[in-house]
Design a protein around this motif. Sequence first.
Motif, short mmCIF file in Angstrom:
data_model
loop_
_atom_site.label_atom_id
_atom_site.label_comp_id
_atom_site.label_asym_id
_atom_site.label_seq_id
_atom_site.Cartn_x
_atom_site.Cartn_y
_atom_site.Cartn_z
N GLN A 166 57.12 16.80 73.83
CA GLN A 166 58.02 17.96 73.94
C GLN A 166 58.24 18.61 72.57
OE1 GLN A 166 58.95 19.04 76.99
NE2 GLN A 166 59.70 20.88 75.97
N THR A 175 59.74 14.14 76.75
CA THR A 175 60.76 13.89 75.73
C THR A 175 60.60 12.52 75.09
OG1 THR A 175 62.25 13.14 77.47
CG2 THR A 175 62.51 15.41 76.73
N ARG A 176 59.91 11.60 75.75
CA ARG A 176 59.71 10.26 75.20
C ARG A 176 58.26 10.01 74.81
NH1 ARG A 176 63.25 7.63 72.84
NH2 ARG A 176 62.25 5.65 73.29
N GLY A 195 61.10 15.03 81.51
CA GLY A 195 61.68 13.73 81.20
C GLY A 195 60.67 12.69 80.73
N ILE A 196 59.39 12.99 80.85
CA ILE A 196 58.32 12.14 80.31
C ILE A 196 57.96 12.63 78.91
CG2 ILE A 196 55.88 11.50 80.61
CD1 ILE A 196 57.54 10.25 82.80
#
Lengths: 165, 274
Positions: free
Chosen positions: B79, B108-109, B105-106
């Motif tokens: 991201q 971001t990590r 949500g994937i």
Amino acid sequence: MTEERVEITLAVNGHDERVTVEPRWLLSDVLRRECGLLGVHVGCEHGVCGACTVLLDGEPVRSCLMFAVQAAGHQLTTVEALGTADHLDPVQQAFWEAHGLQCGFCTPGMVLTARALLDRDPHPSEETIRETLAGNLCRCTGYQFIVDAVLLAADKRAEGAEGGA
Amino acid sequence: MKPVRFKYQAPATVAEAVQQLAEAGIDGKALAGGQSLVPMMNFRLARPAVLVDLNGVAELSGITVDGDHVELGALTRHQTIADSERLQHALPLLARTAGLIGHWGIRTRGTVGGSVVHADPSAEWPAVLTALSAELELVGPQGAHRVPAGEFVLGPLTTAIGMDEILTRIHIPRVPTARTAIEEVARRPGDFALAGAVVVASTEDTRWTFFGLGGPPETVRLSADDARDEASLKRQLTDRVAALEVTGDMHGGAEWRRQVAVVVALRAWRQVAA
């Protein structure tokens, strides 16, 4: 191997929680069991469903794909921080009004993802909303009412901002 | 559905991380963004006895842009790359690629280095970095060395990295005259690509690097003369893709994937030809 436990501090919903955890414990499980935050829903436990979504420093993450020890030093937000039954967050209110939920299992993840999206992009297009929510599975609604709810939430937040000015 | 017990290590420097991995030997595993490793640990398909968490190693993150090259720290999250205004100007293909990976949500990590070292055949980064002639900097107990991205992936989930090495930085040359694009087909935004192609067009040639076909990224090169009109290009790409090793799965057979590969290759080409 002997059971190793470590004491960590999690900054959750604005206050510090001191918890003792095994390093292998998932953030999702620790938030539920040690912090009592049952709005963190555990669905697939491999990052597909998005039900366990929490905000880490304001951004959505799968809490089943992080170990709790890794969250020390970050700000966590769960659905419990959003609103109360009497004072729903505008996103929650919009989900209520637009019928954006049925069984409610996916809802905390949906609401948190929508909240983070609106913080980043106050007026997202329908396409952006659909693409953003593609990471959260819902088995009831068929998604249309969820998309409607996020569009409605954007309007509500804009009205709220005007009202507050 | 829960990982087995492991010894958790949280090094602060690359040197410490390398030492901890070397001590752990075959029982050790480096943890980057965890978006592939943690699901495997949850299912107990991966059972490292020692987990070396790289997320506290500050020197592994960051984006550097200078005149003729871009450097990505291996722990830079997808991201961050997708949102980087500097990259959108300097090497827009990187930002566009990062935005195609997984869900918000994937992203971001998940990290660029983790994706490359995991080497899933459907991953975008190994193909993009191969197409851009990037070099991967690996650090182990013997020091640092560089490997061309195109030689790093050996097969599905298999790379040239040593078990006591970590990928620290990715060096990507900028060729301002080259035109680039990436296209893929997935069932939903964020799903694994069923087939994808990266195109890099220069004045001499056009190269397509394919991913999602079951093995390491595969590159097809045609001269600028070969890539004049779409009809003949389609015939040539079809012939070249027919010669690639392609593995089918429950989402699509090998022949279907070959057809999709040609479709995405043409879509990408139209962007650079326009």
